[in-house]
Design a protein around this motif. Structure first.
Motif, PDB file in Angstrom:
ATOM      1  N   GLY A 345      -3.522   8.029  -3.319  1.00  0.00           N
ATOM      2  CA  GLY A 345      -2.711   8.039  -2.105  1.00  0.00           C
ATOM      3  C   GLY A 345      -2.522   6.682  -1.477  1.00  0.00           C
ATOM      4  O   GLY A 345      -1.846   6.547  -0.466  1.00  0.00           O
ATOM      5  N   ILE A 346      -3.124   5.636  -2.080  1.00  0.00           N
ATOM      6  CA  ILE A 346      -2.915   4.273  -1.566  1.00  0.00           C
ATOM      7  C   ILE A 346      -1.662   3.683  -2.214  1.00  0.00           C
ATOM      8  O   ILE A 346      -1.503   3.753  -3.424  1.00  0.00           O
ATOM      9  N   VAL A 347      -0.791   3.125  -1.355  1.00  0.00           N
ATOM     10  CA  VAL A 347       0.431   2.490  -1.854  1.00  0.00           C
ATOM     11  C   VAL A 347       0.150   1.002  -2.057  1.00  0.00           C
ATOM     12  O   VAL A 347      -0.342   0.350  -1.142  1.00  0.00           O
ATOM     13  N   PRO A 348       0.432   0.456  -3.234  1.00  0.00           N
ATOM     14  CA  PRO A 348       0.195  -0.976  -3.425  1.00  0.00           C
ATOM     15  C   PRO A 348       1.113  -1.798  -2.523  1.00  0.00           C
ATOM     16  O   PRO A 348       2.261  -1.430  -2.314  1.00  0.00           O
ATOM     17  N   ALA A 349       0.582  -2.891  -1.972  1.00  0.00           N
ATOM     18  CA  ALA A 349       1.404  -3.768  -1.139  1.00  0.00           C
ATOM     19  C   ALA A 349       2.085  -4.792  -2.042  1.00  0.00           C
ATOM     20  O   ALA A 349       1.561  -5.121  -3.105  1.00  0.00           O
ATOM     21  N   PRO A 350       3.256  -5.305  -1.607  1.00  0.00           N
ATOM     22  CA  PRO A 350       3.971  -6.283  -2.447  1.00  0.00           C
ATOM     23  C   PRO A 350       3.097  -7.479  -2.837  1.00  0.00           C
ATOM     24  O   PRO A 350       3.166  -7.938  -3.978  1.00  0.00           O
ATOM     25  N   VAL A 353       0.759  -6.751  -5.746  1.00  0.00           N
ATOM     26  CA  VAL A 353       1.446  -6.749  -7.040  1.00  0.00           C
ATOM     27  C   VAL A 353       1.635  -8.193  -7.513  1.00  0.00           C
ATOM     28  O   VAL A 353       1.401  -8.515  -8.676  1.00  0.00           O
ATOM     29  N   PHE A 354       2.025  -9.072  -6.572  1.00  0.00           N
ATOM     30  CA  PHE A 354       2.232 -10.476  -6.914  1.00  0.00           C
ATOM     31  C   PHE A 354       0.925 -11.104  -7.398  1.00  0.00           C
ATOM     32  O   PHE A 354       0.909 -11.844  -8.392  1.00  0.00           O
ATOM     33  N   GLU A 355      -0.180 -10.801  -6.722  1.00  0.00           N
ATOM     34  CA  GLU A 355      -1.502 -11.300  -7.126  1.00  0.00           C
ATOM     35  C   GLU A 355      -1.851 -10.811  -8.530  1.00  0.00           C
ATOM     36  O   GLU A 355      -2.332 -11.577  -9.370  1.00  0.00           O
TER      37      GLU A 355
END
Lengths: 366, 180
Positions: A345-350, A353-355
């Motif tokens: 249920g956790i949404v990845p933050a932009p 994703v970049f990291e």
């Protein structure tokens, strides 16, 4: 209201599905409430289409009942649909297998939430395996569309019915809590009339609408006790699936032309990844994004082609890595395939994703 | 033009509605908009929040980790979001019940005592519109006429007589800004 043609509205993804269902001439919706998709039935109940188009909207006693009501309505050549979220979808798998075997068209919407078990009501994509690898028993496939915007929730409702009837096969709209709950601008399609029974008889001669004098009997069943006959049914289904794979692959690419690195993500996660791609491009890192729109049939060839030109692939999902299998099969070892995901249920933050892109894929540049 | 906004406060303060009005106003001004609520358990008793994005171009992620503007209506929201504002961005907060004031030096901080004004003037339900009036004075991302157009479109006709009252609240809110 019926005179309004194309109109721009601000609405939730769930509401867009309900509006689009009525507008595309759906005959019946059968469902059971579950967060985060309850607004689909709520909106249908508010819009009271039984008074305008004659569409039936019914709250069944369970998800099992809903999918079997869809089975019955679909057998009559009617445009029937249901919707649910992950735990409810598990209950529908038996029915879906029956409908796929009986070769009936219908539309099913899954607005995924975090699992396993009763899980959480927050967004997830962990029903990928269930959706495209056969959640129920037997060799069958669901044509699976993954919307990434409220507009696509509306558009894919129409498209799903179109494909379902074209191939006499259930079509699944695989969304998640973000797309269901968020509001965006949406252009709603104009109203199409529901088909009359005469039109259904003409267009779908297989429909069981009652045998007329001189007409041959139509039988709809998923039971076939003789193994030779059952094998023939299976071979027929497989031939159909090959057709679907040849004709219906859909995907979207962003900045793929000169991409050294490729991100593959679907649904709302693809939107998050798009932001990460923008950040990477600002820093001069050549990253592209491929978003599968159809999860079955899967855009394997496109992924192989684009990934093959680059130096590596990052698959991003709200799961422990399910679509990752299909990306790896597509790439077939040509370049490294890495994975980043958030669970439950956790949404990845932009920026996460970049990291991940920098640490997992572009290791030498960090 | 692109403005990434977080609005946060207690459930019941009109956080989601303020976001909806802002998004609708953007739509009236031909912007691309997205409105993404936290629809989970935090709505019950804790903080409610919504991410609103207005842009001239297609919006990518509806979920963000940093914001241009934060509209924060209680202490937990200030604690949670003060550090997620981009340098040069704006933090606009309601002073009611705040014990630890925001103190970043690289952002613009504004105090708007909308809750107090609403209580004194017996217009408690207008608190979020007062706040929105202040926000649009500080960050004129949409025109007031488009806010009113949006209200007209979203409110059922039987509530249209309340629109002038909302307009007054937007104007009054713009007078409550104190820059820290």
């Amino acid at each position: 209201m019926r005179t309004e043609q194309e109109e721009i509205r601000l609405m939730k993804g769930n509401e867009a599905i309900a509006e689009a269902a009525i507008r595309c001439g759906c005959d019946g919706y059968f469902g059971y409430p579950i967060t985060p998709q309850s607004e689909i039935m709520e909106t249908l109940m508010d819009l009271r289409p039984w008074e305008s188009t004659g569409m039936v909207v019914l709250q069944a006693e369970s998800e099992t009942a809903s999918i079997n009501m869809v089975y019955g309505a679909a057998g009559c050549g009617k445009k029937a649909m249901t919707s649910s979220s992950s735990p409810g979808m598990s209950l529908m798998q038996e029915g879906l297998s029956y409908i796929a075997c009986a070769e009936l068209p219908c539309v099913v919407v899954n607005v995924m939430r975090g699992g396993p078990g009763l899980g959480t009501i927050q967004p997830s994509q962990a029903d990928y395996y269930q959706s495209v690898k056969g959640g129920g028993h037997g060799d069958y496939k669901l044509i699976t569309l993954a919307p990434a915007s409220v507009q696509e929730m509306a558009d894919f409702t129409m498209l799903a019915f179109e494909l379902a009837f074209k191939y006499r096969n259930p079509a699944l709209i695989l969304a998640d809590g973000i797309i269901g709950q968020m509001m965006e601008k949406v252009v709603l399609p104009p109203y199409q009339a529901r088909m009359t029974e005469e039109e259904i008889r003409r267009k779908y001669p297989w429909a069981t609408l009652g045998k007329l004098r001189g007409q041959k009997q139509n039988i709809i069943t998923s039971l076939c006790l003789l193994p030779e006959e059952m094998e023939a049914v299976n071979l027929h289904l497989q031939a159909k699936y090959r057709q679907v794979e040849q004709n219906e692959v859909r995907y979207e690419t962003l900045h793929c032309d000169d991409a050294e690195y490729l991100i593959v993500a679907f649904g709302s996660t693809a939107r998050v990844c798009q932001k990460a791609v923008e950040t990477a491009r600002e820093q001069g890192i050549k990253v592209g994004l491929l978003r599968p729109i159809t999860l079955y049939p899967y855009p394997s060839e496109a992924i192989a082609r684009i990934a093959g030109r680059g130096r590596g692939v990052l698959t991003v999902e709200m799961s422990a890595g399910q679509m990752l299998d299909d990306v790896r099969l597509a790439v077939n070892g040509a370049v490294p395939v890495e994975f980043f995901g958030r669970l439950g249920g956790i949404v990845p933050a932009p920026d996460e994703v970049f990291e991940a892109l920098k640490t997992k894929l572009i290791k030498e540049n960090v | 033009m692109k403005e990434e906004i977080i609005i946060a406060g207690f459930g019941g303060q009109g956080v989601l509605s303020m976001g909806k009005i802002l998004a609708y106003s953007g739509l009236m001004q031909d912007k691309e908009v997205s409105w993404m609520p936290a629809y989970g358990p935090e709505q019950r008793g804790g903080t409610a929040n919504v991410t609103v994005i207005l842009s001239d171009e297609r919006i990518s992620s509806p979920v963000l980790n940093t914001y241009d503007t934060a509209i924060l209506l209680n202490q937990p929201s200030i604690d949670k979001f003060e550090n997620k504002i981009k340098p040069g961005g704006s933090l606009i907060f309601d002073g009611n019940g705040i014990t630890r004031f925001p103190d970043r030096k690289d952002i613009h901080i504004y105090r708007v005592d909308a809750t107090e004004y609403a209580a004194v003037n017996n217009i408690a339900k207008m608190m979020n519109m007062l706040m929105l009036g202040a926000v649009l004075k500080i960050r004129p991302i949409v025109e007031i006429k488009n806010v009113l157009k949006g209200l007209k479109k979203t409110l059922p006709e039987r509530h249209h007589h309340l629109i002038p009252m909302n307009e007054k609240a937007l104007q009054a809110g713009a007078e409550l800004i104190v820059k820290l």
